[in-house]
Structures are given as C-alpha cells and as structure tokens.
Design a protein around this motif. Structure first.
Motif, PDB file in Angstrom:
ATOM      1  N   PHE A 176      61.871  21.325  -2.961  1.00 47.34           N
ATOM      2  CA  PHE A 176      61.486  19.989  -3.426  1.00 47.34           C
ATOM      3  C   PHE A 176      60.041  19.698  -3.044  1.00 47.34           C
ATOM      4  CE2 PHE A 176      61.046  15.406  -3.145  1.00 47.34           C
ATOM      5  CZ  PHE A 176      61.697  14.953  -4.272  1.00 47.34           C
ATOM      6  N   SER A 177      59.673  20.028  -1.810  1.00 45.52           N
ATOM      7  CA  SER A 177      58.309  19.801  -1.339  1.00 45.52           C
ATOM      8  C   SER A 177      57.303  20.587  -2.176  1.00 45.52           C
ATOM      9  CB  SER A 177      58.194  20.205   0.134  1.00 45.52           C
ATOM     10  OG  SER A 177      56.869  20.070   0.594  1.00 45.52           O
ATOM     11  N   VAL A 202      52.045  15.745  -6.588  1.00 43.55           N
ATOM     12  CA  VAL A 202      52.294  14.329  -6.903  1.00 43.55           C
ATOM     13  C   VAL A 202      51.802  13.492  -5.726  1.00 43.55           C
ATOM     14  CG1 VAL A 202      53.999  12.616  -7.595  1.00 43.55           C
ATOM     15  CG2 VAL A 202      54.313  15.013  -8.239  1.00 43.55           C
ATOM     16  N   ALA A 203      50.719  12.774  -5.935  1.00 44.61           N
ATOM     17  CA  ALA A 203      50.043  12.081  -4.828  1.00 44.61           C
ATOM     18  C   ALA A 203      50.904  11.013  -4.160  1.00 44.61           C
ATOM     19  CB  ALA A 203      48.743  11.457  -5.342  1.00 44.61           C
ATOM     20  N   TYR A 204      51.802  10.409  -4.930  1.00 49.43           N
ATOM     21  CA  TYR A 204      52.560   9.278  -4.390  1.00 49.43           C
ATOM     22  C   TYR A 204      53.988   9.656  -3.948  1.00 49.43           C
ATOM     23  CZ  TYR A 204      54.258   9.282  -9.221  1.00 49.43           C
ATOM     24  OH  TYR A 204      54.792   9.654 -10.429  1.00 49.43           O
ATOM     25  N   LYS A 255      53.538   5.967  -0.099  1.00 47.71           N
ATOM     26  CA  LYS A 255      54.208   7.073  -0.784  1.00 47.71           C
ATOM     27  C   LYS A 255      55.721   6.879  -0.797  1.00 47.71           C
ATOM     28  CE  LYS A 255      50.786  10.698   0.093  1.00 47.71           C
ATOM     29  NZ  LYS A 255      50.591  12.105   0.523  1.00 47.71           N
ATOM     30  N   ILE A 256      56.335   7.381  -1.869  1.00 48.43           N
ATOM     31  CA  ILE A 256      57.796   7.376  -1.974  1.00 48.43           C
ATOM     32  C   ILE A 256      58.312   8.603  -1.232  1.00 48.43           C
ATOM     33  CG2 ILE A 256      59.762   7.494  -3.549  1.00 48.43           C
ATOM     34  CD1 ILE A 256      57.902   6.277  -5.714  1.00 48.43           C
ATOM     35  N   GLY A 277      58.640   0.797  -8.688  1.00 50.09           N
ATOM     36  CA  GLY A 277      59.726   1.109  -9.610  1.00 50.09           C
ATOM     37  C   GLY A 277      59.292   2.084 -10.693  1.00 50.09           C
ATOM     38  N   THR A 278      58.081   1.874 -11.242  1.00 48.19           N
ATOM     39  CA  THR A 278      57.569   2.760 -12.295  1.00 48.19           C
ATOM     40  C   THR A 278      57.352   4.174 -11.768  1.00 48.19           C
ATOM     41  OG1 THR A 278      56.471   0.894 -13.379  1.00 48.19           O
ATOM     42  CG2 THR A 278      55.713   3.094 -13.973  1.00 48.19           C
ATOM     43  N   LYS A 279      56.745   4.273 -10.582  1.00 51.12           N
ATOM     44  CA  LYS A 279      56.457   5.595 -10.013  1.00 51.12           C
ATOM     45  C   LYS A 279      57.742   6.323  -9.616  1.00 51.12           C
ATOM     46  CE  LYS A 279      51.752   4.751  -8.391  1.00 51.12           C
ATOM     47  NZ  LYS A 279      50.849   4.594  -7.214  1.00 51.12           N
ATOM     48  N   MET A 280      58.700   5.585  -9.070  1.00 51.14           N
ATOM     49  CA  MET A 280      59.966   6.215  -8.698  1.00 51.14           C
ATOM     50  C   MET A 280      60.684   6.719  -9.956  1.00 51.14           C
ATOM     51  SD  MET A 280      63.149   4.727  -6.420  1.00 51.14           S
ATOM     52  CE  MET A 280      63.561   3.438  -7.579  1.00 51.14           C
TER      53      MET A 280
END
Length: 529
Positions: free
Chosen positions: A188-189, A195-197, A272-273, A240-243
């Motif tokens: 996953f990493s 992905v910056a966020y 970050k998420i 919400g959009t980024k997630m």
C-alpha cells in the motif's frame, strides 16, 4: 473426568439462542446480537459474512456490518506470553515502555502503545489473542459437525454452508498471520508513495512476527471528528474529495484497496490522510478492474448490455444463467437509478442492489467484489458525515474519464476496432447468401421462426405510438394519392367539376391530418407538465 469441549460449547450456544428467543422469529438485529454474545470467534465470522452480499440478503449484511469490534481485552499476562513466544525473549527486553491498558481490543487482536528500547521511538503493538487460532479452528470444526446433523440448509439454492465456513476460515487465517498484513502495508505504501496527501504508518519489519505487528504510532484526528478537524483549520469538502479520489484510485488503478475503511482506520495528520490497519484488503485482477470500469460507464450512460456483460464476466454461475431474466432485472435496476442525478447516487447502494440481482439470478460474486461493496458502503457513510455534497460515484466517473484520456493507446484502439470492423465486414459479406438460403428454405416449407420478445412498459408504449403514427401517415398518403388519381378522371357524380369520391378522400385526409396535429400538440403539452 473428561469433559467434551464440543458438548460444553453446544450448551453455551443453546443458552444464547434461548436467551434471544428465536422461536418468536429471527430478525437481522437478533442475528447480530446472538453473534456478539457468542464471543470473538463468531463476531469475526459475522464480520466476514457481512461482506457476502451475494449470499445473504442486503438487510442482514447491513446489520452484520454493525457488529461490535470492541471486545473484552485479554489479560496482560497473556499479552506478555504471546510476545515472548514471538520474540523468544521477555517483553521488557524489546520495549522500554509498554502500556498494559490496550487502546483497542478486537476479536482477533488488541493494540497497545509502547516505546522501542533500541531506538526510543513511540510505536503501536498489535498482539494476537492468545490461543485464538485454536479457538477459531475448534469452533469452525464444531460448526461443520453441527451442519452434518442438521437438515440441509438452502438459501435460494445458492449457499453451501460448509463451503462458506471454509471460505471464512481461510480469510480469518490470513488475518491471523500478521506477516501478511505487514506485506499489505508495504505494498500500500509503495502504490501511494507519489500521492502527496496520503500516507500510512511506518512498519517495523524487524519486530514483526506472525502473532505480533509493530508499526508507527499515529497521533492524528479521526476522520469523522468534524469539530476537531474544523478547529485545526481543515476544509471538510477537500478532505472528502481527496479521500474519495484516493479510494477510487485504489480500486480502479491499483487493484488493491482498503476493505475496512471505518472511521477508526482513517485519520488526518499533518494535512495527510492516514490509512491504518491493512489486515483486510481487497485485490482485483486487471480483468476484474476492466469489468468494473465497464459497469460504471454502463451506469453512467444507461447501457444495459454493457452492465450485463460486465456482470456475467465477473459472476460465478451456480447453474445455467437465465440471460433474459438477468437482462430484465438489470434494465429495471438502471431505470430505477436513471431517474436520479448521477452525482447524487450512492455507489455502495448501487453495487449492493446489483449484488442482490446477482444473488436472485443464482450468481455468486468473487470475494474481492463483495469486499468492495462493504468498503464502498463504509466509506460513503463516513463521507455523508463529513462532506455530504461529495459524490463518490461522480469522483469515480471523472477519474475514469481522465484515465481514459491519459492512457489512450491509439495503436491498441485501432487494433481492437480494426478487428471488430474486419469481423463485421467478414460476416456482412455472407449476409446475402444467408438470406438466399433462408428464402430458399422458406419457399420449400422448411423454415420455422419462433420469436419470444419481451419489453418494458415504456418501450411498449413507445412502439405502440410509433406504429399508430406510421399507420396514420400511410393512410393519409394513400387517401391523397388515390383522391388525386380519381380527380384526373371523369368519374360521376361531380361537385363543381370534381368527382365526389375524390373530394371525400381529400376531406378525410384533411380530418386525419388535423387530428394527428392536435394529438401531437396535446402530447407535447403533457410532457411539459
């Protein structure tokens, strides 16, 4: 005196069943409460079963998703014993500090905060419940034996309960091997490194064993804590959009996604998420990814054939499929969602209803797809809390369109379309000979054609309207042509030098035309209303 553990366990189960009085009926909520009372093994089995929306009705799956994840923690002495078995040394030799009170306790493991003696880093230690493997193995074996003495269980002709128990045991075994979770964390990493966020906890591989997992301690804000997020200056719609965008990326591009994204497994730290707990991950093959994309495009443009093709491609048939029934069910499903705005659709509900159609059509779903239904349902529940205006399915459509533009392969498209064109031309050339053979057989009384046509009410009304207008138009044209021909003759009687029959034909044509125009204007007026 020897005590049979199976007999003892049977008494416990009967006691719980008696407590909930199932003689008065069994509801989804009652099933959940029974599983909770039966303990960690049955809670985990219920959680796994909640993903099998292709086997169980939607209502039961939704209720099982609410199974309590917090169970009574094991004594600290057992925690010490598990760690000593895993490392071969006492807990104190590995950790300079280890909190006895767990910060979370689930059916298979519990989590403690600790400090590594070697580096002084703050970590989280996930410790497997002592003897959980043996306990679950015994319970699964007991359930297999119980099924042998019980009447055959048949749920819509689909469920082989022994097979389901085997599948659940396989999933549980994977969750009980923390080396698999460690590998999931690393994958996953790697997939999200650009992905910056997005981030995930650092894994301490040297301190990880099958029964113990050590990872970075994440001091973040839970994703559903709106007040804390707003206080920290975060934009909830942006989160919400980024997630949503990252979750769609996991599904459509990576083919490797978080299957249990509840609020306890997602938090925000330093903008970050952070995705936590990789014990339950879903994986898609390139073929399944392509079919999911096809289905989403089919929903977007109301293409029944595309959705049916995708469903049949990923479905696991229990017997010969009834394609006519499947087509009809998918068409009705699309009509139901077609009345709603695409951006307001709930992707989890859309797929859950599709899973219900597959179940009713005696089709099973691959485990990865049932995991996706659960994951989407969970994450859309989170988004409804923090960013209700963000639509996951709309984000998916946008990303899909962008991906098609970015990854468009002209050579591949020409090759695929050229192949289709060649096949169409090749078959088209043979059409005249086929028609000749058909007519030859027909003229010799050797051909019989059976048509079995089915259509929706809307299509029936449309066809009726088209055929009525067509007949009216042909009749008007016939009246005009025949009246004109009659008027060129000297047919008697005449009125003002025009044959009466021709005049009557013109009048009838005018009346029919007027009626046609009036009816057309009335229908347009009704549509505007």
């Amino acid at each position: 005196m020897y005590k049979d553990p199976n007999r003892s366990r049977l008494r416990e189960i009967l006691s719980v069943i008696h407590k909930h009085n199932i003689a008065r009926g069994v509801s989804p909520e009652k099933i959940r409460l029974i599983l909770e009372d039966l303990g960690p093994t049955y809670i985990k089995l219920g959680q796994i079963l909640s993903m099998r929306s292709d086997l169980l009705p939607k209502e039961i799956c939704e209720e099982l998703m609410h199974l309590q994840n917090e169970v009574t923690p094991m004594p600290f002495s057992e925690v010490q014993e598990v760690i000593k078995e895993a490392y071969g040394v006492a807990l104190e030799e590995v950790f300079s500090k280890f909190e006895e009170e767990p910060i979370g306790s689930a059916s298979i493991a519990q989590v403690h905060r600790a400090t590594l003696r070697q580096t002084g880093e703050e970590v989280v230690v996930k410790v497997q419940r002592h003897g959980i493997y043996e306990t679950m193995s015994r319970d699964i074996a007991f359930l297999h034996r119980a099924l042998r003495v019980m009447p055959a269980v048949n749920m819509s002709g689909l469920v082989d309960m022994n097979k389901i128990l085997d599948e659940m045991w396989m999933v549980a075994q994977e969750e009980m091997n923390f080396l698999i979770e460690a590998k999931n964390m690393e994958e996953f990493s790697h997939l999200n490194q650009d992905v910056a966020y997005v981030t995930s906890p650092k894994l301490y591989r040297d301190f990880t064993a099958p029964q113990v997992l050590v990872m970075e301690y994440i001091d973040g804000i839970p994703i559903d804590n709106k007040e804390a997020l707003l206080e920290a200056g975060y934009d909830l719609n942006e989160i919400g959009t980024k997630m949503a965008d990252n979750y769609v990326k996991q599904i459509m591009e990576d083919g490797f996604f978080h299957a249990d994204p509840h609020p306890g497994n997602v938090c925000i730290r330093d903008g970050k998420i952070v995705w936590i707990d990789m014990g339950m991950m879903g994986r898609f093959s390139p073929h399944d990814q392509a079919q999911i994309q096809k289905a989403i495009r089919g929903v977007a443009v109301q293409d029944v054939s595309a959705v049916v093709e995708a469903v049949m491609s990923v479905g696991e048939f229990k017997d010969k499929p009834n394609q006519k029934q499947l087509y009809s069910d998918v068409n009705n499903w699309l009509i139901r969602y077609g009345n709603a705005s695409f951006g307001t659709m709930n992707m989890g509900s859309v797929l859950q209803d599709l899973a219900e159609i597959m179940r009713e059509n005696r089709m099973g779903m691959p485990a990865s797809l049932t995991m996706l239904v659960r994951g989407l349902t969970t994450i859309e529940g989170v988004m409804a809390e923090i960013a209700p205006d963000i639509s996951l399915i709309q984000v998916a459509a946008v990303r899909l369109a962008e991906s098609r533009r970015e990854n468009f392969d002209l050579k591949k498209a020409l090759r695929e379309n050229g192949k289709d064109l060649y096949q169409a031309l090749h078959k088209g050339i043979k059409i005249p000979s086929y028609i000749a053979d058909l007519l030859h057989s027909y003229t010799h009384g050797q051909t019989r054609i059976n048509l079995d046509l089915h259509s929706t009410d809307d299509l029936n009304r449309t066809l009726y309207s088209v055929s009525r207008h067509l007949v009216t138009g042909v009749l008007i044209a016939a009246l005009l042509i025949s009246s004109s021909i009659i008027c060129t003759t000297n047919m008697a009687p005449k009125i003002l030098g025009i044959p009466v029959l021709g005049a009557v034909g013109y009048i009838l044509a005018f009346v029919l035309t007027l009626a046609f125009v009036v009816r057309y204007l009335q229908s347009k007026k009704k549509k505007r209303r």
